[in-house]
Design a protein around this motif. Structure first.
Motif, mmCIF file in Angstrom:
data_model
loop_
_atom_site.group_PDB
_atom_site.id
_atom_site.type_symbol
_atom_site.label_atom_id
_atom_site.label_comp_id
_atom_site.label_asym_id
_atom_site.label_seq_id
_atom_site.Cartn_x
_atom_site.Cartn_y
_atom_site.Cartn_z
ATOM 1 N N PHE A 471 3.300 5.824 -12.567
ATOM 2 C CA PHE A 471 2.077 6.340 -13.180
ATOM 3 C C PHE A 471 2.225 7.791 -13.645
ATOM 4 C CE2 PHE A 471 -0.034 2.832 -10.784
ATOM 5 C CZ PHE A 471 -0.578 2.203 -11.898
ATOM 6 N N LEU A 472 3.045 8.601 -12.930
ATOM 7 C CA LEU A 472 3.268 9.982 -13.330
ATOM 8 C C LEU A 472 4.197 10.063 -14.540
ATOM 9 C CD1 LEU A 472 3.668 11.798 -9.878
ATOM 10 C CD2 LEU A 472 1.736 11.949 -11.460
ATOM 11 N N PHE A 473 5.183 9.202 -14.583
ATOM 12 C CA PHE A 473 6.190 9.247 -15.638
ATOM 13 C C PHE A 473 5.689 8.628 -16.949
ATOM 14 C CE2 PHE A 473 10.260 7.715 -17.561
ATOM 15 C CZ PHE A 473 10.818 8.979 -17.764
ATOM 16 N N LEU A 474 4.745 7.683 -16.840
ATOM 17 C CA LEU A 474 4.272 6.961 -18.026
ATOM 18 C C LEU A 474 3.688 7.884 -19.095
ATOM 19 C CD1 LEU A 474 3.956 4.180 -19.293
ATOM 20 C CD2 LEU A 474 1.732 3.966 -18.150
ATOM 21 N N PRO A 475 2.797 8.841 -18.762
ATOM 22 C CA PRO A 475 2.253 9.729 -19.806
ATOM 23 C C PRO A 475 3.338 10.558 -20.479
ATOM 24 C CG PRO A 475 0.920 9.838 -17.830
ATOM 25 C CD PRO A 475 2.154 9.081 -17.471
ATOM 26 N N ILE A 476 4.328 11.008 -19.681
ATOM 27 C CA ILE A 476 5.415 11.809 -20.240
ATOM 28 C C ILE A 476 6.203 10.993 -21.253
ATOM 29 C CG2 ILE A 476 7.541 13.075 -19.692
ATOM 30 C CD1 ILE A 476 6.308 13.645 -16.933
ATOM 31 N N MET A 477 6.493 9.742 -20.904
ATOM 32 C CA MET A 477 7.211 8.854 -21.810
ATOM 33 C C MET A 477 6.433 8.645 -23.110
ATOM 34 S SD MET A 477 10.170 7.824 -20.814
ATOM 35 C CE MET A 477 10.356 6.377 -21.831
ATOM 36 N N LEU A 478 5.137 8.466 -23.003
ATOM 37 C CA LEU A 478 4.310 8.262 -24.196
ATOM 38 C C LEU A 478 4.318 9.501 -25.085
ATOM 39 C CD1 LEU A 478 1.240 6.388 -22.634
ATOM 40 C CD2 LEU A 478 2.986 5.420 -24.134
ATOM 41 N N LEU A 479 4.278 10.691 -24.471
ATOM 42 C CA LEU A 479 4.317 11.930 -25.250
ATOM 43 C C LEU A 479 5.652 12.086 -25.971
ATOM 44 C CD1 LEU A 479 2.552 14.433 -22.828
ATOM 45 C CD2 LEU A 479 1.740 13.673 -25.073
ATOM 46 N N LEU A 480 6.769 11.761 -25.270
ATOM 47 C CA LEU A 480 8.093 11.866 -25.883
ATOM 48 C C LEU A 480 8.230 10.912 -27.076
ATOM 49 C CD1 LEU A 480 10.369 12.185 -22.718
ATOM 50 C CD2 LEU A 480 9.923 13.949 -24.438
ATOM 51 N N PHE A 484 8.841 12.004 -30.879
ATOM 52 C CA PHE A 484 10.001 11.494 -31.616
ATOM 53 C C PHE A 484 9.573 10.871 -32.950
ATOM 54 C CE2 PHE A 484 12.896 7.938 -32.552
ATOM 55 C CZ PHE A 484 14.094 8.642 -32.689
ATOM 56 N N LEU A 485 8.501 10.086 -32.906
ATOM 57 C CA LEU A 485 8.008 9.450 -34.130
ATOM 58 C C LEU A 485 7.490 10.496 -35.107
ATOM 59 C CD1 LEU A 485 6.099 6.415 -32.595
ATOM 60 C CD2 LEU A 485 8.262 6.347 -33.861
ATOM 61 N N PHE A 486 6.825 11.532 -34.598
ATOM 62 C CA PHE A 486 6.265 12.575 -35.451
ATOM 63 C C PHE A 486 7.376 13.362 -36.152
ATOM 64 C CE2 PHE A 486 3.231 15.553 -36.934
ATOM 65 C CZ PHE A 486 3.803 16.812 -36.841
ATOM 66 N N VAL A 487 8.450 13.735 -35.418
ATOM 67 C CA VAL A 487 9.580 14.486 -35.990
ATOM 68 C C VAL A 487 10.275 13.665 -37.066
ATOM 69 C CG1 VAL A 487 11.860 15.464 -35.503
ATOM 70 C CG2 VAL A 487 9.937 15.918 -33.965
ATOM 71 N N ASN A 488 10.506 12.372 -36.786
ATOM 72 C CA ASN A 488 11.146 11.496 -37.767
ATOM 73 C C ASN A 488 10.323 11.393 -39.048
ATOM 74 O OD1 ASN A 488 13.432 10.971 -36.357
ATOM 75 N ND2 ASN A 488 12.747 8.983 -35.539
ATOM 76 N N ALA A 489 9.027 11.326 -38.877
ATOM 77 C CA ALA A 489 8.147 11.232 -40.046
ATOM 78 C C ALA A 489 8.224 12.503 -40.889
ATOM 79 C CB ALA A 489 6.705 10.967 -39.601
ATOM 80 N N ARG A 490 8.266 13.658 -40.242
ATOM 81 C CA ARG A 490 8.381 14.931 -40.958
ATOM 82 C C ARG A 490 9.688 15.017 -41.728
ATOM 83 N NH1 ARG A 490 5.254 19.281 -39.426
ATOM 84 N NH2 ARG A 490 6.449 20.354 -41.068
ATOM 85 N N ARG A 491 10.773 14.538 -41.091
ATOM 86 C CA ARG A 491 12.072 14.574 -41.751
ATOM 87 C C ARG A 491 12.086 13.716 -43.021
ATOM 88 N NH1 ARG A 491 16.266 14.064 -36.610
ATOM 89 N NH2 ARG A 491 16.065 16.263 -35.896
ATOM 90 N N ARG A 492 11.472 12.507 -42.903
ATOM 91 C CA ARG A 492 11.456 11.636 -44.068
ATOM 92 C C ARG A 492 10.639 12.286 -45.191
ATOM 93 N NH1 ARG A 492 9.660 7.874 -40.537
ATOM 94 N NH2 ARG A 492 11.200 6.626 -39.472
#
Length: 498
Positions: A471-480, A484-492
């Motif tokens: 439960f503690l790790f799940l929010p961190i994973m979602l943020l990462l 990652f998706l946001f950075v890739n979108a900016r690059r494209r």
């Protein structure tokens, strides 16, 4: 369906129906004719498809109470503690006053047969019932008929007793339901009552006071012998194979118009009973719960797990909330069938009523299956004490006839065999119910094992720490992932601009 003249005695009304059937044209009594009648009914019998979600409690719970199976205990000690009074269908034990259209009606408990389903929303109704070994059920039916009828012997004669019943009914009209209003006792008790008075009058006229014999089931000077009782036309019409007919919806109390003709065709031609039996089996298959009187402890536990748990969950999630039994001034309790004449009989009834009120107050709040079972144990102890004292008081009036488990064992093999023969369909249906019960037991055990494993996994120290990490790790994973998706979108986007 034949309508009985209410001015006729129950015995005379049934005998007239049987006489009419016996005097039917030879064509109507032929096997070929009866076979068509029974097959037509069986093929059109409703609710034969077993639903996939039959293990899930629906909006309305219909407790199909088969007489002398311990159903009163389940009603008072389980259902009345689960459902608040406002959710009970009105006048549950009186068909003539039943109103299924009542808003928020969630519990129906009645001796009516399965034809009652024709008045209910089928897709929103779950059915539960309890079966008992047919031989024991016949014994118990005979004993209870004598017990209730014997209460009237406090009166000097049958006329006085009958007038008293009329006064009680007039006085309590609209407030309570008497045993004499409930099927099948509205037929069996007056029949036995009339017989008890006739035998008492005969003893008085003969001047005989001494009664000999050690077999309470064969004391002809005092009470109708069991072997005569089981062979009477009334018993053949109401008692024998009564469970099969009740679950099939074919009793003499049925809503189905063709019920009498089908039932009596089966009585005339026993081989046609298999068609009715198959319908009854399919009805059992589709029920939420099937209990057995003989396996009382296991049946009660299973009822709590299968039915109780779902009722608690269902009501907790509804606007009604989970209210355990509050004092119910309009409860469908059966009234005494004669004026109480024994102090301890009065006290027994009072003790039970006080106990129910105390339990009601004690159980208010959030109900759990564990609390339900604890309350059940206390309730049945008080109820059994009340029933035992009242039984002792009643049977004193037909002394020395006293029915016990030991005296049942003394009944001759010929009588027992005759009971089995007369209840051949019920015997087969009981064996089928035992198989269903065993399946329920396995399913409940498997569910309990899965639940226990989950609880152990969550509550154990290792399991707890593992779940906390997840439960503690799940929010961190979602943020990462989002980053990652946001950075890739900016690059494209940048590449497109270049």
């Amino acid at each position: 369906m034949r309508v009985m003249d209410p001015t006729l005695s129950p015995r005379l009304a049934i005998l007239l129906i049987l006489l009419g059937l016996a005097n039917a044209s030879p064509h109507e009594r032929e096997f070929g004719y009866c076979e068509k009648v029974v097959k037509k009914w069986a093929s059109s019998a409703p609710s034969l498809e077993v639903k996939e979600n039959k293990h899930t409690l629906r909006d309305l719970l219909f407790f199909l109470h088969i007489p002398r199976t311990g159903g009163r205990t389940y009603f008072h000690c389980f259902l009345k503690k689960l459902y608040p009074s406002a959710l009970e269908c009105p006048r549950s034990y009186d068909k003539l006053r039943f109103d299924p259209s009542k808003p928020k009606c969630r519990l129906l408990a009645t001796h009516d047969d399965y034809s009652m389903m024709s008045k209910l929303p089928k897709d929103k109704t779950s059915v539960v019932t309890i079966l008992r070994h047919p031989v024991d059920r016949v014994f118990s039916t005979y004993e209870f008929s004598v017990e209730v009828a014997a209460r009237f012997l406090v009166h000097p004669n049958l006329t006085s007793a009958t007038r008293m019943v009329g006064r009680l009914r007039s006085k309590n009209k609209g407030f309570a339901v008497s045993t004499l209003d409930i099927w099948p006792w509205k037929y069996l008790v007056p029949w036995m009552r009339e017989d008890l008075f006739a035998r008492r009058d005969a003893r008085r006229h003969s001047g005989s006071r001494d009664i000999y014999g050690s077999d309470p089931y064969n004391m002809e000077d005092v009470v109708m012998p069991l072997h005569k009782y089981i062979n009477d036309p009334i018993a053949r019409d109401i008692i024998h194979n009564g469970v099969t007919f009740q679950i099939a919806g074919l009793t003499n109390n049925s809503y189905f118009a063709e019920s009498h003709e089908v039932r009596h065709c089966v009585m005339l031609h026993k081989e046609l009973g298999e068609l009715v039996l198959e319908v009854a089996k399919r009805r059992l298959d589709d029920m939420l719960y099937v209990g057995l009187t003989e396996d009382h402890r296991e049946s009660a536990t299973m009822f709590g797990d299968v039915v109780g748990a779902q009722v608690i969950s269902q009501l907790r999630g509804s606007s009604s909330g989970v209210q355990t039994v509050a004092t119910n001034n309009s409860e469908q309790s059966s009234l005494p069938d004669s004026e109480p004449d024994e102090e301890h009989s009065q006290n027994a009834t009072l003790d039970f009523e006080v106990s129910m009120k105390e339990n009601n107050e004690a159980s208010k709040g959030n109900m759990t299956v564990g609390k339900l079972m604890e309350s059940y144990e206390s309730c049945i102890s008080t109820l059994r004490k009340s029933q035992s004292l009242r039984r002792i008081s009643s049977l004193k009036r037909v002394s020395p006839a006293n029915f016990t488990k030991e005296s049942r064992r003394q009944v001759g093999g010929a009588v027992l065999q005759e009971i089995k023969s007369l209840n051949n369909l019920d015997l087969e249906l009981y064996e089928y119910a035992k198989d269903i019960f065993a399946q329920q037991h396995r399913r409940t055990a498997q569910n309990s094992a899965v639940t226990e494993k989950l609880e152990n996994m969550i509550t154990s120290s290792y399991g707890t720490s593992q779940w906390i990490r997840v439960f503690l790790f799940l929010p961190i994973m979602l943020l990462l992932i989002f980053f990652f998706l946001f950075v890739n979108a900016r690059r494209r986007t940048s590449k497109v601009k270049i």
